[in-house]
Design a protein around this motif. Structure first.
Motif, short mmCIF file in Angstrom:
data_model
loop_
_atom_site.label_atom_id
_atom_site.label_comp_id
_atom_site.label_asym_id
_atom_site.label_seq_id
_atom_site.Cartn_x
_atom_site.Cartn_y
_atom_site.Cartn_z
N PHE A 169 0.83 -1.21 0.00
CA PHE A 169 0.00 0.00 0.00
C PHE A 169 0.86 1.26 0.00
CE2 PHE A 169 -2.09 3.44 2.32
CZ PHE A 169 -3.27 3.57 1.61
N TRP A 170 1.84 1.33 0.92
CA TRP A 170 2.64 2.56 1.03
C TRP A 170 3.65 2.69 -0.11
CZ3 TRP A 170 0.56 6.21 3.47
CH2 TRP A 170 -0.20 6.00 4.62
N THR A 171 4.10 1.57 -0.67
CA THR A 171 4.98 1.65 -1.84
C THR A 171 4.24 2.26 -3.02
OG1 THR A 171 6.26 -0.27 -1.13
CG2 THR A 171 6.42 0.34 -3.43
N GLU A 172 3.01 1.81 -3.24
CA GLU A 172 2.20 2.38 -4.32
C GLU A 172 1.97 3.87 -4.09
OE1 GLU A 172 -2.10 1.77 -6.55
OE2 GLU A 172 -1.39 0.31 -5.10
N ARG A 173 1.64 4.23 -2.87
CA ARG A 173 1.41 5.65 -2.56
C ARG A 173 2.69 6.47 -2.77
NH1 ARG A 173 -2.51 8.01 0.49
NH2 ARG A 173 -3.75 6.33 -0.40
N LEU A 174 3.82 5.94 -2.36
CA LEU A 174 5.10 6.63 -2.55
C LEU A 174 5.39 6.88 -4.02
CD1 LEU A 174 7.95 7.62 -1.66
CD2 LEU A 174 8.67 5.23 -1.69
N LEU A 175 5.17 5.87 -4.86
CA LEU A 175 5.46 6.01 -6.28
C LEU A 175 4.49 6.97 -6.96
CD1 LEU A 175 6.36 2.32 -7.21
CD2 LEU A 175 7.90 4.22 -6.67
N VAL A 176 3.21 6.89 -6.59
CA VAL A 176 2.22 7.79 -7.18
C VAL A 176 2.52 9.24 -6.81
CG1 VAL A 176 -0.21 8.48 -7.13
CG2 VAL A 176 0.39 6.07 -7.35
N TRP A 177 2.79 9.47 -5.55
CA TRP A 177 3.05 10.84 -5.10
C TRP A 177 4.37 11.38 -5.66
CZ3 TRP A 177 1.30 12.04 0.58
CH2 TRP A 177 -0.08 11.84 0.68
N LEU A 208 8.01 3.92 5.94
CA LEU A 208 8.08 4.94 4.91
C LEU A 208 9.50 5.44 4.71
CD1 LEU A 208 4.88 7.00 5.81
CD2 LEU A 208 5.17 5.40 3.93
N LEU A 209 10.24 5.63 5.80
CA LEU A 209 11.64 6.05 5.70
C LEU A 209 12.47 4.99 4.98
CD1 LEU A 209 12.11 7.58 9.26
CD2 LEU A 209 12.52 8.79 7.11
N SER A 210 12.24 3.72 5.32
CA SER A 210 13.00 2.64 4.70
C SER A 210 12.69 2.52 3.21
CB SER A 210 12.69 1.31 5.40
OG SER A 210 13.05 1.36 6.77
N LEU A 211 11.41 2.66 2.84
CA LEU A 211 11.04 2.61 1.43
C LEU A 211 11.68 3.75 0.65
CD1 LEU A 211 7.24 1.71 1.70
CD2 LEU A 211 8.99 0.32 0.59
N LEU A 212 11.68 4.95 1.22
CA LEU A 212 12.27 6.08 0.54
C LEU A 212 13.78 5.92 0.42
CD1 LEU A 212 11.67 8.75 -0.81
CD2 LEU A 212 11.82 9.87 1.42
N ALA A 213 14.42 5.40 1.47
CA ALA A 213 15.87 5.15 1.41
C ALA A 213 16.18 4.09 0.36
CB ALA A 213 16.38 4.71 2.78
N ALA A 214 15.39 3.00 0.32
CA ALA A 214 15.60 1.95 -0.67
C ALA A 214 15.43 2.48 -2.08
CB ALA A 214 14.64 0.78 -0.41
N LYS A 215 14.45 3.34 -2.29
CA LYS A 215 14.21 3.92 -3.61
C LYS A 215 15.44 4.71 -4.06
CE LYS A 215 10.88 6.86 -6.10
NZ LYS A 215 11.78 7.97 -6.50
N GLN A 216 16.03 5.49 -3.16
CA GLN A 216 17.21 6.27 -3.52
C GLN A 216 18.42 5.38 -3.77
OE1 GLN A 216 17.89 9.82 -1.10
NE2 GLN A 216 15.76 9.80 -0.47
N ILE A 217 18.56 4.31 -2.97
CA ILE A 217 19.69 3.40 -3.17
C ILE A 217 19.58 2.71 -4.52
CG2 ILE A 217 20.78 1.28 -2.34
CD1 ILE A 217 19.95 2.12 0.50
N VAL A 218 18.39 2.19 -4.84
CA VAL A 218 18.19 1.51 -6.13
C VAL A 218 18.46 2.47 -7.28
CG1 VAL A 218 16.45 0.48 -7.64
CG2 VAL A 218 16.61 -0.24 -5.25
N GLU A 219 17.98 3.70 -7.20
CA GLU A 219 18.20 4.67 -8.27
C GLU A 219 19.68 5.01 -8.41
OE1 GLU A 219 15.66 7.84 -7.09
OE2 GLU A 219 13.85 6.95 -7.99
N SER A 220 20.41 5.08 -7.28
CA SER A 220 21.84 5.39 -7.33
C SER A 220 22.66 4.25 -7.91
CB SER A 220 22.35 5.74 -5.93
OG SER A 220 21.76 6.92 -5.45
N LEU A 221 22.13 3.04 -7.86
CA LEU A 221 22.85 1.86 -8.36
C LEU A 221 22.37 1.43 -9.74
CD1 LEU A 221 22.96 -0.32 -5.09
CD2 LEU A 221 24.82 1.06 -6.07
#
Length: 324
Positions: A169-177, A208-221
């Motif tokens: 649920f929160w991953t979808e919300r994070l990506l949409v927003w 939410l913090l972990s999802l946002l951190a993971a998103k930035q790590i994946v994008e950086s790699l």
């Protein structure tokens, strides 16, 4: 599966949504997100102090209305079809068709790679231990064909066992927003409303913090190249200095080639791997190392491993995605 998300009261869910919006306003840059990915600074405090409520425009009012409609629509969709992403089908409820190799890069990253934690655009910092665990998982999911949302859930779910539905649920919300840039409106938290540390956050805020951190790590790699956009660059801050990668997709005759130039801050080795092909380069001192593969297949994942002399046996793994 436990219905974890339904355990949140309406007030807790409202606070979580406000927290997510606050996180996003801190991390959505005005510049192109591909430039120096992972090496961006926080929004300055002076920007927040200078915020004038009278500057709200009709556009932001329409955006708020859109968000309200979007929220109701997502909630209805979740209730009708829990807990799938829009890109998933009812035939794929788990990730069994594209498993993550638990043994690949499962070692705890050495201290050499951890300074990148300082570059994460998070208003509430996470610990080195949390960052290290996310880094291991993010490097694993890079090797799979999972979609963006699926990767984030897979990277974070180890921190929140048996809470996959809420993570979805929160991953979808994070990506949409993030896509709608809905976090751009400046917002000051009420005193005591948001945590000052990861450890002091609620489980949902930690998620939410972990999802946002993971998103930035994946994008950086992750690097993306194509015939129309033949180059991409990434940077990673190490204990030895700044590591920089420049990937280039080019044609020599009829065969497409992938060339990666690495500026390494210490002696080390770089290895680029594809289907049945390996290119390796090394040097004993800081400087440039270039590796290249020919006959590149579009839409295949190419893995780049960076081994610094100071990193012992724990490489940093990047994924390069060429498209036609």
């Amino acid at each position: 599966m436990n219905n974890d998300r339904n355990s949140l009261s309406p007030e807790e869910e409202r606070l979580a949504e406000r927290f997510l919006a606050w996180l996003l306003q801190e991390v959505i840059p005005d510049e192109d997100s591909n430039l120096g990915a992972g090496i961006k600074s926080h929004r300055s405090q002076s920007q927040n102090r200078d915020y004038d409520p009278s500057s709200i425009t009709d556009e932001s009012t329409m955006q708020n209305r859109f968000q309200a409609l979007l929220k109701r629509r997502i909630q209805q969709e979740i209730q009708d079809n829990p807990p799938l992403f829009p890109w998933e089908t009812t035939e794929v409820l788990e990730y069994a068709n594209d498993p993550i190799d638990e043994e690949a890069d499962s070692r705890v990253p050495t201290y050499v790679w951890l300074p990148q934690l300082e570059q994460l655009r998070l208003p509430v910092a996470i610990s080195e231990a949390t960052f290290a665990q996310l880094l291991v998982r993010c490097q694993q999911v890079l090797r799979t064909s999972l979609r963006q949302g699926e990767r984030l859930v897979a990277a974070v779910e180890g921190l929140f066992p048996e809470r996959t539905e809420e993570l979805n649920f929160w991953t979808e919300r994070l990506l949409v927003w993030s896509t709608s840039r809905s976090g751009e409106t400046l917002m000051e938290p009420s005193e005591g409303e948001f945590p000052r540390s990861y450890e002091g956050a609620t489980p949902t805020q930690q998620m939410l913090l972990s999802l946002l951190a993971a998103k930035q790590i994946v994008e950086s790699l992750s690097l993306n190249v194509s015939a129309s956009q033949p180059s991409d660059r990434r940077q990673w801050l190490t204990a030895q200095g700044l590591l920089q990668l420049d990937a280039e997709y080019r044609h020599e005759g009829e065969l497409p080639q992938l060339r990666v130039c690495c500026q390494i801050p210490d002696g080390g080795r770089v290895q680029l791997r594809g289907e049945g092909a390996i290119a390796t380069g090394q040097r004993a001192t800081p400087g440039s190392v270039t590796v290249e593969l020919a006959d590149i297949q579009p839409r295949q994942t190419y893995i780049l491993e960076v081994h610094l002399d100071a990193s012992e046996q724990s490489p940093l793994v990047f994924a390069i995605y060429p498209t036609s």
